[in-house]
Design a protein around this motif. Structure first.
Motif, PDB file in Angstrom:
ATOM      1  N   THR A 143     -15.243  19.373 -22.760  1.00 49.89           N
ATOM      2  CA  THR A 143     -14.872  19.597 -21.502  1.00 49.89           C
ATOM      3  C   THR A 143     -14.840  18.453 -20.451  1.00 49.89           C
ATOM      4  O   THR A 143     -14.278  18.292 -19.770  1.00 49.89           O
ATOM      5  N   ALA A 144     -15.922  17.685 -20.767  1.00 46.97           N
ATOM      6  CA  ALA A 144     -16.315  16.464 -19.984  1.00 46.97           C
ATOM      7  C   ALA A 144     -15.208  15.494 -19.921  1.00 46.97           C
ATOM      8  O   ALA A 144     -14.587  15.037 -19.088  1.00 46.97           O
ATOM      9  N   ILE A 145     -14.593  15.373 -21.513  1.00 52.36           N
ATOM     10  CA  ILE A 145     -13.387  14.509 -21.786  1.00 52.36           C
ATOM     11  C   ILE A 145     -12.301  15.064 -20.977  1.00 52.36           C
ATOM     12  O   ILE A 145     -11.514  14.019 -20.133  1.00 52.36           O
ATOM     13  N   GLY A 146     -12.074  16.297 -20.884  1.00 51.06           N
ATOM     14  CA  GLY A 146     -10.836  17.091 -20.167  1.00 51.06           C
ATOM     15  C   GLY A 146     -11.004  16.745 -18.733  1.00 51.06           C
ATOM     16  O   GLY A 146      -9.862  16.446 -18.060  1.00 51.06           O
ATOM     17  N   LEU A 147     -11.945  16.942 -18.057  1.00 47.07           N
ATOM     18  CA  LEU A 147     -12.323  16.744 -16.664  1.00 47.07           C
ATOM     19  C   LEU A 147     -11.979  15.176 -16.415  1.00 47.07           C
ATOM     20  O   LEU A 147     -11.530  15.144 -15.198  1.00 47.07           O
ATOM     21  N   ASP A 148     -12.389  14.272 -17.030  1.00 50.67           N
ATOM     22  CA  ASP A 148     -12.283  12.858 -16.793  1.00 50.67           C
ATOM     23  C   ASP A 148     -10.723  12.467 -16.992  1.00 50.67           C
ATOM     24  O   ASP A 148     -10.179  11.761 -16.368  1.00 50.67           O
ATOM     25  N   LEU A 149      -9.868  13.095 -17.936  1.00 49.92           N
ATOM     26  CA  LEU A 149      -8.727  12.918 -18.243  1.00 49.92           C
ATOM     27  C   LEU A 149      -7.727  13.588 -16.672  1.00 49.92           C
ATOM     28  O   LEU A 149      -7.013  13.028 -16.207  1.00 49.92           O
ATOM     29  N   LYS A 150      -8.172  14.495 -16.292  1.00 51.97           N
ATOM     30  CA  LYS A 150      -7.688  15.016 -15.138  1.00 51.97           C
ATOM     31  C   LYS A 150      -7.908  14.253 -13.923  1.00 51.97           C
ATOM     32  O   LYS A 150      -6.712  14.045 -13.127  1.00 51.97           O
ATOM     33  N   SER A 151      -8.854  13.545 -13.789  1.00 54.44           N
ATOM     34  CA  SER A 151      -9.406  12.651 -12.619  1.00 54.44           C
ATOM     35  C   SER A 151      -8.232  11.616 -12.848  1.00 54.44           C
ATOM     36  O   SER A 151      -7.718  11.132 -11.801  1.00 54.44           O
ATOM     37  N   VAL A 152      -8.233  10.934 -13.834  1.00 55.45           N
ATOM     38  CA  VAL A 152      -7.642   9.831 -14.318  1.00 55.45           C
ATOM     39  C   VAL A 152      -5.947  10.038 -14.069  1.00 55.45           C
ATOM     40  O   VAL A 152      -5.451   9.281 -13.326  1.00 55.45           O
ATOM     41  N   ILE A 153      -5.577  11.095 -14.364  1.00 60.75           N
ATOM     42  CA  ILE A 153      -4.292  11.524 -14.378  1.00 60.75           C
ATOM     43  C   ILE A 153      -3.766  11.477 -12.964  1.00 60.75           C
ATOM     44  O   ILE A 153      -2.774  11.065 -12.465  1.00 60.75           O
ATOM     45  N   ASP A 154      -4.751  12.355 -11.959  1.00 60.73           N
ATOM     46  CA  ASP A 154      -4.381  12.463 -10.732  1.00 60.73           C
ATOM     47  C   ASP A 154      -4.376  11.263 -10.042  1.00 60.73           C
ATOM     48  O   ASP A 154      -3.440  10.982  -9.048  1.00 60.73           O
ATOM     49  N   GLN A 155      -5.277  10.224 -10.429  1.00 64.04           N
ATOM     50  CA  GLN A 155      -5.183   8.935  -9.924  1.00 64.04           C
ATOM     51  C   GLN A 155      -3.865   8.063 -10.202  1.00 64.04           C
ATOM     52  O   GLN A 155      -3.278   7.382  -9.306  1.00 64.04           O
ATOM     53  N   MET A 156      -3.672   8.244 -11.522  1.00 60.33           N
ATOM     54  CA  MET A 156      -2.158   7.608 -11.821  1.00 60.33           C
ATOM     55  C   MET A 156      -1.128   8.246 -11.016  1.00 60.33           C
ATOM     56  O   MET A 156      -0.100   7.424 -10.715  1.00 60.33           O
ATOM     57  N   ARG A 157      -1.236   9.464 -10.808  1.00 63.94           N
ATOM     58  CA  ARG A 157      -0.025  10.081 -10.408  1.00 63.94           C
ATOM     59  C   ARG A 157       0.365   9.585  -8.909  1.00 63.94           C
ATOM     60  O   ARG A 157       1.284   9.412  -8.359  1.00 63.94           O
ATOM     61  N   GLU A 158      -0.874   9.321  -8.077  1.00 61.94           N
ATOM     62  CA  GLU A 158      -0.974   8.673  -6.830  1.00 61.94           C
ATOM     63  C   GLU A 158      -0.339   7.486  -6.668  1.00 61.94           C
ATOM     64  O   GLU A 158       0.547   7.053  -5.967  1.00 61.94           O
ATOM     65  N   GLN A 159      -0.309   6.565  -7.704  1.00 63.40           N
ATOM     66  CA  GLN A 159       0.103   5.370  -7.911  1.00 63.40           C
ATOM     67  C   GLN A 159       1.722   5.366  -8.109  1.00 63.40           C
ATOM     68  O   GLN A 159       2.617   5.088  -7.804  1.00 63.40           O
ATOM     69  N   ILE A 160       1.975   6.251  -9.039  1.00 62.88           N
ATOM     70  CA  ILE A 160       3.523   6.729  -9.272  1.00 62.88           C
ATOM     71  C   ILE A 160       4.276   7.137  -8.189  1.00 62.88           C
ATOM     72  O   ILE A 160       5.471   6.687  -8.067  1.00 62.88           O
ATOM     73  N   GLN A 161       3.831   7.693  -7.444  1.00 68.27           N
ATOM     74  CA  GLN A 161       4.416   8.159  -6.145  1.00 68.27           C
ATOM     75  C   GLN A 161       4.931   7.007  -5.375  1.00 68.27           C
ATOM     76  O   GLN A 161       5.866   7.209  -4.596  1.00 68.27           O
TER      77      GLN A 161
END
Length: 297
Positions: A276-294
């Protein structure tokens, strides 16, 4: 091809003996290429050429293109606007009829009324107009080169950040892959314990078919093989796009959505604190990446 941001600014100056002009280009994020062109009256025929030049080098972004022009006043001719003068004289006559004792206005007062005097631009023949238009477009090209250069510089910086983020996603995916709780022996022990708890809850009268169904359900819920495979595939796809470059913002944004979907499923399937901790870390990094992609074209 280089990565490009959708944000940037450029200015270019040009002049002739009688004219000076400034192009200003401002670019921000946008779903497609949206050009907003502001040019002085009389230059409307330039707009298709401006759009064509911008379309050659820009793919996405809301781009404002402004042209300011200043003519040497020594080239302008002062003349009387007879329509405005007639309107002023007619008003004076009307006031005189209504107020007979009104003192007549001075010539200076009449001529100082707004619009009576105006500066007239010297007329240009077709050859002079073509030469001016070509000079204006040449300066626009210089501004576009600077704008594209700035967008590429920012694109390289954004690309470096996304490279780091995708490497972090790969590391987290691998960590989930090798998590002790995912090893067959651990899954088997956990499943055995859960079945034992189900049997105890049923006072030893738990239906065998129901037991089999619950066991299958628990095993299915514990299996995140497909999610991990898709995460690995998405990581490879992003790396390939970043290496290819060009206008990849839309495709990266789609992949970011897919990353987020897999991370959500991984969290929903997790029955282990570490996973679960890994999944939450994944979501955090993915959100940050999406902000850059925009920000990418």
């Amino acid at each position: 091809m280089a990565l490009a941001s959708m944000t940037g600014f450029a200015r270019a100056l040009g002049e002739t003996e009688a004219l000076r002009w400034t192009w200003e280009l401002r670019s921000v994020n946008g779903k497609s290429l949206d050009l907003r062109i502001r040019i002085p009256a009389g230059l409307e025929t330039l707009e298709p050429k401006i759009r064509e030049r911008c379309g050659r080098v820009l793919r996405r972004g809301n781009v404002t293109i402004g042209l300011a022009m200043q003519r040497d006043q020594s080239e302008q001719q002062l003349q009387v606007n007879e329509t405005a003068l007639d309107a002023v004289l007619a008003t004076i006559a009307l006031l005189k009829d209504r107020v007979p004792d009104l003192a007549p206005p001075s010539l200076d007062a009449i001529l100082s009324q707004k619009g009576v005097f105006e500066l007239k631009e010297p007329e240009e023949d077709a050859e002079q107009q073509d030469a001016l238009h070509n000079a204006l477009l040449t300066t626009l090209d210089a501004a576009l080169i600077d704008l594209v250069d700035m967008r590429h510089r920012e694109g390289r910086a954004i690309g470096a950040v996304i490279y780091d983020q995708i490497e972090r996603i790969a590391e987290l995916t691998q960590a989930a892959e090798t998590l002790p709780a995912r090893q067959p022996a651990a899954i088997k022990a956990r499943l055995k314990k859960q079945i034992s708890e189900l049997l105890e809850a049923g006072d030893g009268q738990f239906d065998a078919q129901r037991l089999h169904q619950e066991a299958v359900l628990l095993a299915t819920k514990a299996d995140i093989r497909e999610e991990l495979d898709r995460l690995h595939a998405h990581v490879a796809a992003v790396r390939e796009l970043l290496d290819t470059g060009g206008a990849i913002g839309r495709r990266l944004d789609f992949l970011a959505q897919e990353f987020n979907r897999e991370a959500n499923t991984l969290c929903s399937k997790s029955n282990d604190v570490d996973l679960t901790a890994i999944g939450l870390d994944l979501k955090s990094v993915i959100d940050q990446m999406r902000e850059q992609i925009q920000n990418l074209e």
